[in-house]
Design a protein around this motif. Structure first.
Motif, PDB file in Angstrom:
ATOM      1  N   ALA A 153       0.847  -1.195   0.000  1.00  0.00           N
ATOM      2  CA  ALA A 153       0.000   0.000   0.000  1.00  0.00           C
ATOM      3  C   ALA A 153       0.884   1.247   0.000  1.00  0.00           C
ATOM      4  O   ALA A 153       0.621   2.201   0.716  1.00  0.00           O
ATOM      5  CB  ALA A 153      -0.937  -0.017   1.215  1.00  0.00           C
ATOM      6  N   VAL A 154       1.934   1.189  -0.833  1.00  0.00           N
ATOM      7  CA  VAL A 154       2.865   2.316  -0.943  1.00  0.00           C
ATOM      8  C   VAL A 154       2.582   3.084  -2.231  1.00  0.00           C
ATOM      9  O   VAL A 154       1.795   2.640  -3.071  1.00  0.00           O
ATOM     10  CB  VAL A 154       4.334   1.827  -0.942  1.00  0.00           C
ATOM     11  CG1 VAL A 154       4.632   1.016   0.320  1.00  0.00           C
ATOM     12  CG2 VAL A 154       4.643   0.987  -2.186  1.00  0.00           C
ATOM     13  N   LYS A 155       3.254   4.219  -2.392  1.00  0.00           N
ATOM     14  CA  LYS A 155       3.102   4.989  -3.627  1.00  0.00           C
ATOM     15  C   LYS A 155       3.612   4.170  -4.817  1.00  0.00           C
ATOM     16  O   LYS A 155       4.530   3.361  -4.667  1.00  0.00           O
ATOM     17  CB  LYS A 155       3.925   6.275  -3.528  1.00  0.00           C
ATOM     18  CG  LYS A 155       3.246   7.357  -2.692  1.00  0.00           C
ATOM     19  CD  LYS A 155       4.019   8.670  -2.802  1.00  0.00           C
ATOM     20  CE  LYS A 155       3.851   9.488  -1.549  1.00  0.00           C
ATOM     21  NZ  LYS A 155       2.926  10.582  -1.605  1.00  0.00           N
ATOM     22  N   PRO A 156       3.028   4.407  -6.014  1.00  0.00           N
ATOM     23  CA  PRO A 156       3.423   3.632  -7.189  1.00  0.00           C
ATOM     24  C   PRO A 156       4.941   3.575  -7.400  1.00  0.00           C
ATOM     25  O   PRO A 156       5.476   2.521  -7.727  1.00  0.00           O
ATOM     26  CB  PRO A 156       2.747   4.376  -8.342  1.00  0.00           C
ATOM     27  CG  PRO A 156       1.592   5.079  -7.722  1.00  0.00           C
ATOM     28  CD  PRO A 156       1.957   5.362  -6.296  1.00  0.00           C
ATOM     29  N   PHE A 164      -1.904  -3.008  -3.961  1.00  0.00           N
ATOM     30  CA  PHE A 164      -2.870  -1.918  -4.112  1.00  0.00           C
ATOM     31  C   PHE A 164      -2.313  -0.770  -4.954  1.00  0.00           C
ATOM     32  O   PHE A 164      -3.025   0.192  -5.205  1.00  0.00           O
ATOM     33  CB  PHE A 164      -3.298  -1.372  -2.745  1.00  0.00           C
ATOM     34  CG  PHE A 164      -4.258  -2.267  -2.010  1.00  0.00           C
ATOM     35  CD1 PHE A 164      -5.628  -2.091  -2.148  1.00  0.00           C
ATOM     36  CD2 PHE A 164      -3.803  -3.286  -1.194  1.00  0.00           C
ATOM     37  CE1 PHE A 164      -6.521  -2.919  -1.477  1.00  0.00           C
ATOM     38  CE2 PHE A 164      -4.683  -4.121  -0.521  1.00  0.00           C
ATOM     39  CZ  PHE A 164      -6.051  -3.932  -0.664  1.00  0.00           C
ATOM     40  N   PRO A 224      -1.100   1.061  -8.351  1.00  0.00           N
ATOM     41  CA  PRO A 224      -1.459   0.900  -9.770  1.00  0.00           C
ATOM     42  C   PRO A 224      -0.224   0.691 -10.640  1.00  0.00           C
ATOM     43  O   PRO A 224       0.090   1.501 -11.495  1.00  0.00           O
ATOM     44  CB  PRO A 224      -2.163   2.219 -10.094  1.00  0.00           C
ATOM     45  CG  PRO A 224      -1.589   3.217  -9.140  1.00  0.00           C
ATOM     46  CD  PRO A 224      -1.197   2.455  -7.904  1.00  0.00           C
ATOM     47  N   HIS A 274       2.281  -2.508 -12.615  1.00  0.00           N
ATOM     48  CA  HIS A 274       2.454  -3.907 -13.000  1.00  0.00           C
ATOM     49  C   HIS A 274       3.763  -4.401 -12.376  1.00  0.00           C
ATOM     50  O   HIS A 274       4.838  -3.986 -12.783  1.00  0.00           O
ATOM     51  CB  HIS A 274       2.486  -4.009 -14.529  1.00  0.00           C
ATOM     52  CG  HIS A 274       2.812  -5.371 -15.026  1.00  0.00           C
ATOM     53  ND1 HIS A 274       1.930  -6.422 -14.937  1.00  0.00           N
ATOM     54  CD2 HIS A 274       3.944  -5.871 -15.595  1.00  0.00           C
ATOM     55  CE1 HIS A 274       2.493  -7.502 -15.448  1.00  0.00           C
ATOM     56  NE2 HIS A 274       3.712  -7.195 -15.850  1.00  0.00           N
ATOM     57  N   ASP A 289      -6.850  -2.534  -8.104  1.00  0.00           N
ATOM     58  CA  ASP A 289      -6.514  -1.254  -8.694  1.00  0.00           C
ATOM     59  C   ASP A 289      -7.779  -0.405  -8.774  1.00  0.00           C
ATOM     60  O   ASP A 289      -8.608  -0.595  -9.648  1.00  0.00           O
ATOM     61  CB  ASP A 289      -5.924  -1.531 -10.079  1.00  0.00           C
ATOM     62  CG  ASP A 289      -5.296  -0.306 -10.680  1.00  0.00           C
ATOM     63  OD1 ASP A 289      -5.833   0.788 -10.459  1.00  0.00           O
ATOM     64  OD2 ASP A 289      -4.289  -0.445 -11.367  1.00  0.00           O
TER      65      ASP A 289
END
Lengths: 226, 226
Positions: free
Chosen positions: B152-155, B176, B178, B180, B193
């Motif tokens: 649940a971290v930043k992309p 979680f 967004p 790949h 997502d």
């Protein structure tokens, strides 16, 4: 006239293409081959061509795709060329995370209203949005032009919440509660159910219990004795 | 030996059946017809029979299903008869909501560790779980028996986080962000997502732009001129 069914997974892939084209654009990339774009998106090049072919002809043979041409086309197809107006119901932990969203969702939308039934939450401002009582929903949905209701309430309240949102005039619902909602057929509902996805992961990590079945866990193939 | 592919949507439906059987059990219902169970779950009775048939013979013709027999069978198939041990990475808004989860996810799991790279979050206790620095991940994953890593971290940090989790020894990842993720093939990854689902809703709410296509929005059918 020809009828073609567009699988919803193709729409999900278009979203992925749009995101990656956006990143490429930010990096100043002007042209990208379908092979390279496919690599970045985790699909094969034929898939990209097929998905795009539902909507028209894109790309130049032997060259690839012009990023600044393809991106706006896909954004238009997906409805990302406008800002969607969202109203949240349920300003608890998840609801607050959604209002302060930036890291997890990126798209063309803005929360223009938030509602909660708990008096202690009403009047708070979360992520720049004021939390209002449920009684104000009908008025604020109209006043603020809310198009999509986002349900982040407990399961027991989800159906009531959906009924209120529909009555207030939203066109679509994004439902985070693990409940099958009953809505009129003209209302579009999307469900995001953490539990279902977690359980799918549990299933894939579980060795087959029954001696009657052996499951190849990665592929989902079951070897059954008959 | 016969090979049968079990579609992942069938697994998602099994989760739905398990939930509703659980509710029926709590209400003291002992037997339910496949028609009634199908109604509650929002599917048709043939679908339930087909989904269950992948895993064996359940139910009694002319009677239906014995709730207290079918529920444990489905729970066993899904791997819900044990408590899965989860480790969270990223104790921001969404991560905190997940740690304090109860309303949104219900299943057989528990968070046994949480990690964050920001010093100000380390040492906090959220939903009963202590937030530790990333440096402690390898040790705590082993010590606490973390099986699944929840990202649940930043992309921008998601891939690094996945690499750390894999190195620490998790078997599965719930992502979680967004993004790949590139993971070794023996690691099971599930992605949730929000953005993709929202964009699918936007797409369904968007009237077709091109004069060359008319789309029947509810069914996803496109009427193309040729």
């Amino acid at each position: 006239m020809k009828f073609v069914k567009i699988p919803s997974i193709a729409i999900a892939r278009l979203s992925v293409y749009a995101r990656n084209l956006d990143l490429l654009d930010q990096k100043g990339v002007e042209v990208i081959s379908s092979g390279r774009l496919a690599d970045i998106c985790g699909v094969n090049p034929a898939q990209i061509r097929k998905d795009l072919a539902y909507f028209g002809q894109f790309g130049v043979r032997g060259v690839g795709y012009y990023v600044q041409e393809l991106l706006p086309e896909i954004r238009k197809i997906l409805g990302l060329d406008k800002e969607w107006r969202l109203g949240l119901v349920g300003a608890g932990n998840l609801g607050s995370a959604l209002l302060r969203h930036a890291e997890f969702i990126h798209g063309s939308y803005t929360f223009v209203a938030a509602f909660d039934r708990k008096p202690k939450r009403i009047g708070a401002t979360i992520g720049g949005v004021d939390v209002s009582p449920l009684e104000a929903m009908s008025r604020l949905v109209k006043k603020n032009g809310v198009e999509i209701g986002v349900i982040a309430v407990k399961p027991t309240w989800a159906q009531d919440t959906a009924d209120l949102l529909v009555k207030a005039g939203v066109k679509g619902i994004m439902n985070f509660a693990p409940v099958h909602l009953q809505c009129p057929s003209q209302i579009f509902v999307e469900n995001i159910d953490f539990g279902l996805r977690l359980e799918r992961l549990f299933y894939r990590l579980t060795p087959p219990q029954s001696k009657r079945h052996r499951v190849h866990m990665k592929s989902g193939w079951v070897i059954a004795p008959k």
